[in-house]
Design a protein around this motif. Sequence first.
Motif, mmCIF file in Angstrom:
data_model
loop_
_atom_site.group_PDB
_atom_site.id
_atom_site.type_symbol
_atom_site.label_atom_id
_atom_site.label_comp_id
_atom_site.label_asym_id
_atom_site.label_seq_id
_atom_site.Cartn_x
_atom_site.Cartn_y
_atom_site.Cartn_z
ATOM 1 N N ASP A 59 34.079 39.036 36.486
ATOM 2 C CA ASP A 59 34.315 37.607 36.478
ATOM 3 C C ASP A 59 35.810 37.289 36.401
ATOM 4 O O ASP A 59 36.297 36.381 37.082
ATOM 5 C CB ASP A 59 33.575 36.974 35.297
ATOM 6 C CG ASP A 59 33.657 35.459 35.299
ATOM 7 O OD1 ASP A 59 33.272 34.852 36.310
ATOM 8 O OD2 ASP A 59 34.114 34.889 34.284
ATOM 9 N N GLN A 60 36.539 38.048 35.582
ATOM 10 C CA GLN A 60 37.956 37.756 35.366
ATOM 11 C C GLN A 60 38.833 38.181 36.540
ATOM 12 O O GLN A 60 39.805 37.489 36.868
ATOM 13 C CB GLN A 60 38.438 38.464 34.090
ATOM 14 C CG GLN A 60 37.853 37.911 32.806
ATOM 15 C CD GLN A 60 38.341 36.512 32.492
ATOM 16 O OE1 GLN A 60 39.520 36.213 32.649
ATOM 17 N NE2 GLN A 60 37.448 35.648 32.055
ATOM 18 N N TYR A 61 38.501 39.288 37.161
ATOM 19 C CA TYR A 61 39.395 39.855 38.178
ATOM 20 C C TYR A 61 38.847 39.799 39.605
ATOM 21 O O TYR A 61 39.477 40.328 40.510
ATOM 22 C CB TYR A 61 39.708 41.311 37.817
ATOM 23 C CG TYR A 61 40.454 41.433 36.516
ATOM 24 C CD1 TYR A 61 41.799 41.098 36.421
ATOM 25 C CD2 TYR A 61 39.803 41.871 35.364
ATOM 26 C CE1 TYR A 61 42.484 41.204 35.218
ATOM 27 C CE2 TYR A 61 40.483 41.978 34.162
ATOM 28 C CZ TYR A 61 41.821 41.640 34.096
ATOM 29 O OH TYR A 61 42.492 41.735 32.895
ATOM 30 N N LEU A 62 37.668 39.169 39.772
ATOM 31 C CA LEU A 62 37.105 39.122 41.117
ATOM 32 C C LEU A 62 36.459 37.781 41.458
ATOM 33 O O LEU A 62 36.648 37.269 42.561
ATOM 34 C CB LEU A 62 36.075 40.250 41.285
ATOM 35 C CG LEU A 62 35.466 40.431 42.682
ATOM 36 C CD1 LEU A 62 36.545 40.825 43.679
ATOM 37 C CD2 LEU A 62 34.364 41.488 42.657
ATOM 38 N N LEU A 63 35.708 37.201 40.527
ATOM 39 C CA LEU A 63 34.834 36.088 40.863
ATOM 40 C C LEU A 63 35.429 34.713 40.585
ATOM 41 O O LEU A 63 35.153 33.766 41.323
ATOM 42 C CB LEU A 63 33.500 36.228 40.104
ATOM 43 C CG LEU A 63 32.700 37.504 40.401
ATOM 44 C CD1 LEU A 63 31.481 37.590 39.507
ATOM 45 C CD2 LEU A 63 32.293 37.546 41.867
ATOM 46 N N GLN A 64 36.199 34.571 39.528
ATOM 47 C CA GLN A 64 36.723 33.256 39.181
ATOM 48 C C GLN A 64 37.686 32.728 40.245
ATOM 49 O O GLN A 64 38.302 33.508 40.969
ATOM 50 C CB GLN A 64 37.438 33.307 37.825
ATOM 51 C CG GLN A 64 36.527 33.378 36.634
ATOM 52 C CD GLN A 64 37.279 33.257 35.324
ATOM 53 O OE1 GLN A 64 38.484 33.009 35.314
ATOM 54 N NE2 GLN A 64 36.578 33.431 34.216
ATOM 55 N N PRO A 65 37.832 31.392 40.321
ATOM 56 C CA PRO A 65 38.843 30.843 41.242
ATOM 57 C C PRO A 65 40.241 31.348 40.879
ATOM 58 O O PRO A 65 40.687 31.218 39.742
ATOM 59 C CB PRO A 65 38.725 29.323 41.016
ATOM 60 C CG PRO A 65 37.339 29.122 40.493
ATOM 61 C CD PRO A 65 37.012 30.336 39.688
ATOM 62 N N GLY A 66 40.893 31.953 41.833
ATOM 63 C CA GLY A 66 42.225 32.497 41.605
ATOM 64 C C GLY A 66 42.247 33.853 40.947
ATOM 65 O O GLY A 66 43.318 34.375 40.615
ATOM 66 N N SER A 77 44.065 31.640 46.238
ATOM 67 C CA SER A 77 43.206 30.473 46.467
ATOM 68 C C SER A 77 41.739 30.833 46.689
ATOM 69 O O SER A 77 40.909 29.937 46.866
ATOM 70 C CB SER A 77 43.717 29.684 47.675
ATOM 71 O OG SER A 77 43.688 30.496 48.847
ATOM 72 N N TYR A 78 41.419 32.110 46.648
ATOM 73 C CA TYR A 78 40.039 32.530 46.901
ATOM 74 C C TYR A 78 39.152 32.200 45.695
ATOM 75 O O TYR A 78 39.553 32.369 44.549
ATOM 76 C CB TYR A 78 39.975 34.028 47.198
ATOM 77 C CG TYR A 78 40.371 34.388 48.620
ATOM 78 C CD1 TYR A 78 41.630 34.082 49.101
ATOM 79 C CD2 TYR A 78 39.486 35.030 49.472
ATOM 80 C CE1 TYR A 78 42.007 34.403 50.398
ATOM 81 C CE2 TYR A 78 39.852 35.355 50.772
ATOM 82 C CZ TYR A 78 41.122 35.034 51.225
ATOM 83 O OH TYR A 78 41.490 35.346 52.510
ATOM 84 N N ASP A 79 37.925 31.782 45.992
ATOM 85 C CA ASP A 79 36.937 31.479 44.953
ATOM 86 C C ASP A 79 35.629 32.183 45.315
ATOM 87 O O ASP A 79 34.922 31.772 46.230
ATOM 88 C CB ASP A 79 36.721 29.966 44.855
ATOM 89 C CG ASP A 79 35.732 29.596 43.753
ATOM 90 O OD1 ASP A 79 35.287 30.505 43.027
ATOM 91 O OD2 ASP A 79 35.412 28.400 43.621
ATOM 92 N N SER A 84 28.443 35.307 41.770
ATOM 93 C CA SER A 84 28.234 35.725 40.380
ATOM 94 C C SER A 84 26.853 36.312 40.162
ATOM 95 O O SER A 84 26.714 37.404 39.598
ATOM 96 C CB SER A 84 28.451 34.522 39.442
ATOM 97 O OG SER A 84 29.782 34.094 39.463
ATOM 98 N N PHE A 85 25.821 35.621 40.608
ATOM 99 C CA PHE A 85 24.461 36.096 40.383
ATOM 100 C C PHE A 85 24.244 37.462 41.040
ATOM 101 O O PHE A 85 23.662 38.368 40.436
ATOM 102 C CB PHE A 85 23.443 35.085 40.906
ATOM 103 C CG PHE A 85 23.224 33.920 39.992
ATOM 104 C CD1 PHE A 85 22.270 33.989 38.992
ATOM 105 C CD2 PHE A 85 23.971 32.769 40.123
ATOM 106 C CE1 PHE A 85 22.054 32.913 38.145
ATOM 107 C CE2 PHE A 85 23.775 31.696 39.277
ATOM 108 C CZ PHE A 85 22.823 31.757 38.284
ATOM 109 N N ILE A 86 24.685 37.599 42.265
ATOM 110 C CA ILE A 86 24.465 38.850 42.993
ATOM 111 C C ILE A 86 25.194 40.011 42.311
ATOM 112 O O ILE A 86 24.619 41.086 42.102
ATOM 113 C CB ILE A 86 24.935 38.695 44.457
ATOM 114 C CG1 ILE A 86 24.105 37.631 45.169
ATOM 115 C CG2 ILE A 86 24.841 40.034 45.190
ATOM 116 C CD1 ILE A 86 24.577 37.335 46.579
ATOM 117 N N MET A 87 26.442 39.791 41.939
ATOM 118 C CA MET A 87 27.230 40.850 41.322
ATOM 119 C C MET A 87 26.682 41.216 39.943
ATOM 120 O O MET A 87 26.601 42.392 39.582
ATOM 121 C CB MET A 87 28.689 40.416 41.215
ATOM 122 C CG MET A 87 29.368 40.152 42.554
ATOM 123 S SD MET A 87 29.444 41.617 43.608
ATOM 124 C CE MET A 87 30.582 42.640 42.693
#
Length: 238
Positions: A59-66, A77-79, A84-87
């Motif tokens: 969540d911290q290094y891949l999924l959250q905005p930025g 700028s990637y979000d 989240s659910f899949i990962m």
Amino acid sequence: MEHIELFFKSIFIDNMVFATFLGMCSYLAVSKKVSTAVGLGAAVIFVMAITVPLNWLLDQYLLQPGALSWLGEEYASYDLSFLSFIMFIATIATMVQLVEIIVEKFSPSLYNSLGIFLPLIAVNCAILGGSLFMQSREIPSLGLAFNYGISSGIGWFLAILAIAAIREKIRYSNVPPALRGLGITFIITGLMAIGFMSFGGMLTGGDEPKAKEETATVDVVKEDAQKELANNNTKVVE
């Protein structure tokens, strides 16, 4: 202090079974024997202790905005929060497979007694709920995420262990025919949930200064109102 508060709050106050009623399928189906309940509860603790920190890192290094800013400014700028659910489910399924291999290798009797419910940990909503609660509550550090995973697993373990011990005892009790089986189990679960709710006041010490401040503010307002009323009465008399 923050770690201790989170630990006890996750076990007693925000218990996965008695506060949010997650993981009820396994809780009801595998709680007929204490030995089986202990095995499944230990497996849940193990899975949650690993999956919650892993999902925190995702969540911290891949999924959250930025979160991808560590790869470069062009990725800031990637979000990827929609993944989240899949990962989270992929991480949980991987860990459950690992647990299944370990239990089958070192305790075949427990593996046979757990049956289909061991691989079904992968779809146990308490496991996914732990990762989603971790995300929604914005737990700030990996250590707290690990703490939350273990404590939430221990809370679920205590719940299934307690109901299994009670069900073993009431098997020989004079329970009314209409309530035998799941009926009396639901009633006991509700009573246990009420009991666990009583722990809600054990960690409210931090609210005392705020409560005192609010009381002082109310007293000041009352005093000002009384002075204003006294002045008005004086003017009327004059």
